[in-house]
Scaffold this active site. Structure first.
Site, PDB file in Angstrom:
ATOM      1  CB  CYS A  78      -1.047  -0.126   1.105  1.00  0.00           C
ATOM      2  SG  CYS A  78      -2.149   0.812   0.865  1.00  0.00           S
ATOM      3  CG  HIS A 168      -2.949  -3.430   4.179  1.00  0.00           C
ATOM      4  ND1 HIS A 168      -1.845  -2.720   4.643  1.00  0.00           N
ATOM      5  CD2 HIS A 168      -3.485  -2.405   3.652  1.00  0.00           C
ATOM      6  CE1 HIS A 168      -1.800  -1.530   4.521  1.00  0.00           C
ATOM      7  NE2 HIS A 168      -3.075  -1.175   3.797  1.00  0.00           N
ATOM      8  CD  GLU A 170      -0.131  -5.734   6.237  1.00  0.00           C
ATOM      9  OE1 GLU A 170      -0.078  -6.212   5.050  1.00  0.00           O
ATOM     10  OE2 GLU A 170      -0.390  -4.286   6.505  1.00  0.00           O
TER      11      GLU A 170
HETATM   12  N1  GLN Z   1      -3.507   6.491   1.508  1.00  0.00           N
HETATM   13  C1  GLN Z   1      -2.098   5.962   2.102  1.00  0.00           C
HETATM   14  C2  GLN Z   1      -0.945   7.059   1.304  1.00  0.00           C
HETATM   15  O1  GLN Z   1      -1.510   7.410   0.160  1.00  0.00           O
HETATM   16  C3  GLN Z   1      -1.922   4.653   1.950  1.00  0.00           C
HETATM   17  C4  GLN Z   1      -2.711   3.883   2.765  1.00  0.00           C
HETATM   18  C5  GLN Z   1      -2.191   2.671   3.348  1.00  0.00           C
HETATM   19  O2  GLN Z   1      -1.218   2.286   3.407  1.00  0.00           O
HETATM   20  N2  GLN Z   1      -3.024   1.849   3.747  1.00  0.00           N
HETATM   21  O3  GLN Z   1      -0.137   7.001   1.582  1.00  0.00           O
END
Ligand code: GLN
Length: 199
Positions: A78, A168, A170
């Site tokens: 992410c 995610h 994890e």
């Molecule tokens: N919205 C976050 C970003 O742009 C990422 C969100 C996440 O890692 N769950 O950095």
């Protein structure tokens, strides 16, 4: 074998737990010298702007890029995937810029901030947890799409050295994604650097 988890902000603990279940030694990476002893690195989810700023402040951005050039695999989840991308559409934030993908931050945000969806990972169902996830809007040469959701790539590999997911793993009990990364790290240790550069 030791795998590091970048421990500046975000879902650090959950990645540490998952890696321990994969029976590898885990190192919390807070400063450049922590990178010396690891064979692979996970950049967790969190807030990519915050992680990016802290990375630069501690000199970790340059140190991580240096280790990558020497052949160390990196997996970004992410926010971690955002930091790996060569292009973050519409943003000049600090990044590592190693992976040939383009991302759009918070692109699912207009409909719903966070959601779960059934994905197909390595030919089996996988519960994908998306938290203010980016959309991978471009995938360039050398990247392999490992899974898609609603027509967008959500899990990508490049050159056996970079792995990125917008969901995610994890936060689930399914260890297949972490095991895949552990495998990548294991393989990278036996591949000579020259071959990696030519890949
Ligand atoms: N919205 C976050 C970003 O742009 C990422 C969100 C996440 O890692 N769950 O950095």
């Amino acid at each position: 074998m030791k795998i590091g988890v970048l421990a500046l902000q975000g879902s650090v603990k959950e990645h540490v737990e998952a890696l321990k279940k994969c029976e590898v030694d885990v190192v919390l990476v807070k400063l450049p010298h922590d990178l010396d002893e690891i064979n692979g690195l996970i950049i967790p989810g969190g807030e990519s702007t915050t992680i990016g700023k802290l990375m630069k402040e501690y000199g970790l951005d340059k140190a991580i890029k240096f280790r990558y050039e020497q052949g160390m695999p990196i997996y970004g989840t992410c926010a971690g995937a955002i930091l790996l991308a060569k292009e973050i559409v519409g943003s000049k934030q600090i990044k590592l810029g190693l992976m040939d993908i383009s991302v759009k931050r918070n692109e699912y945000g207009r409909q719903v901030d966070s959601f779960e969806a059934e994905l197909n990972i390595f030919d089996k169902p996988f519960r994908g947890i998306f938290i203010r996830a980016p959309v991978i809007s471009g995938v360039h040469d050398g990247c392999k799409i490992l899974s898609e959701f609603e027509g967008n790539p959500v899990f990508i590999e490049q050159k056996g050295r970079l792995l990125a997911s917008t969901f995610h793993p994890e936060l689930t009990k399914d260890l297949r994604v972490h095991k895949y990364f552990v495998d990548m790290v294991e393989k990278s240790r036996t591949m000579d650097l020259e071959k990696f550069i030519l890949m």
